[in-house]
Design a protein around this motif. Structure first.
Motif, short mmCIF file in Angstrom:
data_model
loop_
_atom_site.label_atom_id
_atom_site.label_comp_id
_atom_site.label_asym_id
_atom_site.label_seq_id
_atom_site.Cartn_x
_atom_site.Cartn_y
_atom_site.Cartn_z
N ALA A 72 6.20 -16.98 -9.84
CA ALA A 72 6.58 -15.61 -10.20
C ALA A 72 8.00 -15.36 -9.72
O ALA A 72 8.29 -15.49 -8.54
CB ALA A 72 5.62 -14.60 -9.57
N ALA A 73 8.90 -15.03 -10.64
CA ALA A 73 10.29 -14.78 -10.28
C ALA A 73 10.43 -13.43 -9.59
O ALA A 73 9.65 -12.50 -9.82
CB ALA A 73 11.17 -14.82 -11.53
N VAL A 74 11.44 -13.33 -8.72
CA VAL A 74 11.72 -12.11 -7.97
C VAL A 74 12.97 -11.46 -8.56
O VAL A 74 14.03 -12.09 -8.61
CB VAL A 74 11.92 -12.41 -6.47
N ASN A 75 12.83 -10.21 -9.00
CA ASN A 75 13.91 -9.52 -9.69
C ASN A 75 14.28 -8.22 -8.97
O ASN A 75 13.48 -7.67 -8.20
CB ASN A 75 13.46 -9.16 -11.11
N PRO A 76 15.48 -7.70 -9.22
CA PRO A 76 15.86 -6.43 -8.60
C PRO A 76 14.88 -5.30 -8.88
O PRO A 76 14.66 -4.45 -8.03
CB PRO A 76 17.24 -6.15 -9.21
N THR A 77 14.28 -5.29 -10.07
CA THR A 77 13.32 -4.23 -10.36
C THR A 77 12.13 -4.28 -9.42
O THR A 77 11.52 -3.24 -9.11
CB THR A 77 12.86 -4.32 -11.84
N ASP A 78 11.80 -5.48 -8.90
CA ASP A 78 10.70 -5.59 -7.93
C ASP A 78 11.05 -4.88 -6.63
O ASP A 78 10.20 -4.25 -5.99
CB ASP A 78 10.40 -7.06 -7.63
N GLU A 80 3.64 -16.23 0.46
CA GLU A 80 3.55 -15.48 1.70
C GLU A 80 4.92 -15.08 2.23
O GLU A 80 5.03 -14.19 3.09
CB GLU A 80 2.82 -16.30 2.77
N GLN A 81 5.98 -15.71 1.72
CA GLN A 81 7.34 -15.38 2.15
C GLN A 81 8.03 -14.41 1.19
O GLN A 81 9.25 -14.33 1.14
CB GLN A 81 8.16 -16.65 2.32
N ALA A 82 7.24 -13.65 0.46
CA ALA A 82 7.81 -12.64 -0.43
C ALA A 82 8.74 -11.67 0.31
O ALA A 82 9.80 -11.31 -0.23
CB ALA A 82 6.70 -11.87 -1.15
N PRO A 83 8.41 -11.23 1.54
CA PRO A 83 9.36 -10.37 2.24
C PRO A 83 10.74 -11.01 2.41
O PRO A 83 11.77 -10.35 2.24
CB PRO A 83 8.69 -10.12 3.60
N GLU A 84 10.76 -12.30 2.73
CA GLU A 84 12.04 -12.99 2.89
C GLU A 84 12.78 -13.07 1.56
O GLU A 84 14.02 -12.91 1.50
CB GLU A 84 11.81 -14.40 3.44
N ALA A 85 12.06 -13.29 0.47
CA ALA A 85 12.70 -13.33 -0.85
C ALA A 85 13.35 -11.99 -1.16
O ALA A 85 14.48 -11.93 -1.68
CB ALA A 85 11.67 -13.69 -1.92
N HIS A 96 0.83 -1.20 0.00
CA HIS A 96 0.00 0.00 0.00
C HIS A 96 0.87 1.25 0.00
O HIS A 96 0.49 2.27 -0.58
CB HIS A 96 -0.94 -0.02 1.20
N GLU A 97 2.03 1.18 0.62
CA GLU A 97 3.00 2.25 0.59
C GLU A 97 4.39 1.65 0.50
O GLU A 97 4.65 0.60 1.07
CB GLU A 97 2.89 3.14 1.83
N PRO A 98 5.31 2.29 -0.23
CA PRO A 98 6.68 1.77 -0.33
C PRO A 98 7.34 1.66 1.03
O PRO A 98 7.02 2.41 1.96
CB PRO A 98 7.38 2.81 -1.21
N GLY A 99 8.27 0.72 1.14
CA GLY A 99 8.97 0.56 2.41
C GLY A 99 9.92 -0.61 2.38
O GLY A 99 10.42 -1.02 1.32
N THR A 100 10.17 -1.19 3.55
CA THR A 100 11.04 -2.34 3.70
C THR A 100 10.35 -3.57 3.13
O THR A 100 9.17 -3.53 2.76
CB THR A 100 11.35 -2.58 5.18
N PRO A 101 11.05 -4.70 3.06
CA PRO A 101 10.40 -5.92 2.58
C PRO A 101 9.11 -6.26 3.32
O PRO A 101 8.19 -6.85 2.74
CB PRO A 101 11.47 -6.99 2.79
N ASP A 102 9.01 -5.88 4.59
CA ASP A 102 7.80 -6.17 5.34
C ASP A 102 6.60 -5.38 4.86
O ASP A 102 5.47 -5.64 5.31
CB ASP A 102 8.04 -5.91 6.83
N VAL A 155 12.19 -17.56 -6.58
CA VAL A 155 10.88 -17.68 -7.23
C VAL A 155 9.81 -17.85 -6.15
O VAL A 155 9.96 -18.65 -5.23
CB VAL A 155 10.82 -18.87 -8.20
N LEU A 156 8.71 -17.10 -6.28
CA LEU A 156 7.57 -17.27 -5.39
C LEU A 156 6.64 -18.33 -5.97
O LEU A 156 6.29 -18.28 -7.16
CB LEU A 156 6.80 -15.94 -5.26
N ASN A 157 6.26 -19.25 -5.14
CA ASN A 157 5.41 -20.38 -5.55
C ASN A 157 3.95 -20.04 -5.25
O ASN A 157 3.58 -19.86 -4.09
CB ASN A 157 5.85 -21.65 -4.81
N PHE A 158 3.14 -19.96 -6.29
CA PHE A 158 1.72 -19.68 -6.12
C PHE A 158 0.88 -20.93 -6.27
O PHE A 158 -0.34 -20.84 -6.41
CB PHE A 158 1.27 -18.63 -7.16
#
Length: 310
Positions: free
Chosen positions: A37-43, A288-293, A7-13, A307-310
């Motif tokens: 869905a792969a996790v990239n630096p642009t993300d 759900e572990q996108a912050p850790e990624a 909802h607003e930019p910030g830390t991985p959390d 990679v995030l597993n959906f």
């Protein structure tokens, strides 16, 4: 449907599970049930607010790579693909339209069949980074037999740049940390030199006239220019375009320019099937572990793609 957004930019959390309406499919579009869905630096740049997002609706959904199953084809849409096919796609994230979601709707031109005999996790690592490397090489336009330097060669985009350059008939000189030299040589680099300070000097020791062009995945910027011959071009990936010396030109690229180059994406699919490009998954995490990624990626040292597993 569920997605991972902010909802607003910030830390991985700042990344959290959000509920979104199922996206509608219009003419010229297809719907994909996302499995990976792969996790990239642009993300991480989007999530942390390092891009101007003031006009973007919320929530913001990161992500530019997906793989999954084609679920629906929009009315009047022409595509060789069929419902039920395993596919991969590049996603241009705008507002709630990013790859970290259970479903995505994208232009049919942004989708290709997934490489045969690969998992969704593997297929998701190819579209954005592969197309970025393809765009870099197409922009350079070097003829077969030319010499190219690739920095950041152990990374996902840099690795594809090495492999695609070799497939194009180029001689590749690449950088690598000591721990990555075997990896980069295995990708096909003809010459592997220590990364970091002094890389350009080491290139000149091997190629006294300079290489014909460079793909600067490590974002060395001005520091890589001495490796390039007079009048050569350095491809940059974060907008760097400062004036160079000796006629060396810095040329930024944006992968969004290739987001609808379906034939080029399908060629990458074929090259993966032929073993010319390698699909490297560093690790798979539940969505759900996108912050850790994001934390792992920002910590550095990831080889291949998380990679995030959906």
């Amino acid at each position: 449907m569920r997605a991972i957004g902010i909802h607003e930019p910030g830390t991985p959390d700042a990344l959290q599970v959000v509920d979104l309406p199922q996206p509608a499919v219009a003419e010229g579009e297809v719907r994909i049930r996302v499995h990976a869905a792969a996790v990239n630096p642009t993300d991480t740049l989007l999530r942390s607010g390092q891009r101007d997002l003031s006009r973007q609706p919320r929530p913001l959904i990161p992500g530019m790579d997906v793989a999954g199953i084609l679920e629906e084809i929009g009315p009047g849409t022409e595509t060789p693909l069929r419902v039920g096919d395993a596919v991969m796609a590049i996603v241009v994230p705008r507002g709630a339209h990013g790859a970290y979601a259970e479903q995505v709707v994208v232009p049919a031109e942004s989708v290709a069949a997934a490489p045969r005999d690969t998992s969704h996790l593997e297929a998701s690592t190819l579209p954005m980074n592969g197309l970025t490397a393809r765009l870099a090489l197409d922009t350079l336009g070097l003829p077969s037999g030319s010499v190219i330097a690739v920095t950041g060669a152990a990374g996902a985009m840099g690795g594809y740049a090495v492999q695609l350059a070799k497939a194009d008939g180029l001689t590749v000189v690449a950088d690598a940390a000591a721990k990555d030299q075997e990896l980069v040589a295995g990708l096909g680099a003809d010459v592997v030199l220590p990364r970091g300070e002094g890389f350009a000097d080491r290139v000149r020791e091997r190629f006294p006239d300079g290489v014909d062009g460079a793909v600067d995945g490590a974002m060395l910027h001005a520091a890589v220019a001495p490796a390039v011959r007079d009048g050569g071009t350095v491809i940059t990936i974060r907008g760097y375009d400062e004036p160079g010396e000796r006629g060396v030109r810095f040329q930024p690229i944006l992968v969004a320019d290739y987001a609808r180059e379906q034939q080029k994406l399908d060629t990458l699919r074929q090259q993966a099937e032929d073993g010319l490009v390698s699909l490297r998954v560093a690790a798979s995490l539940p969505k759900e572990q996108a912050p850790e990624a994001h934390r792992r990626l920002e910590a550095g040292g990831v080889r291949g793609r998380l990679v995030l597993n959906f």
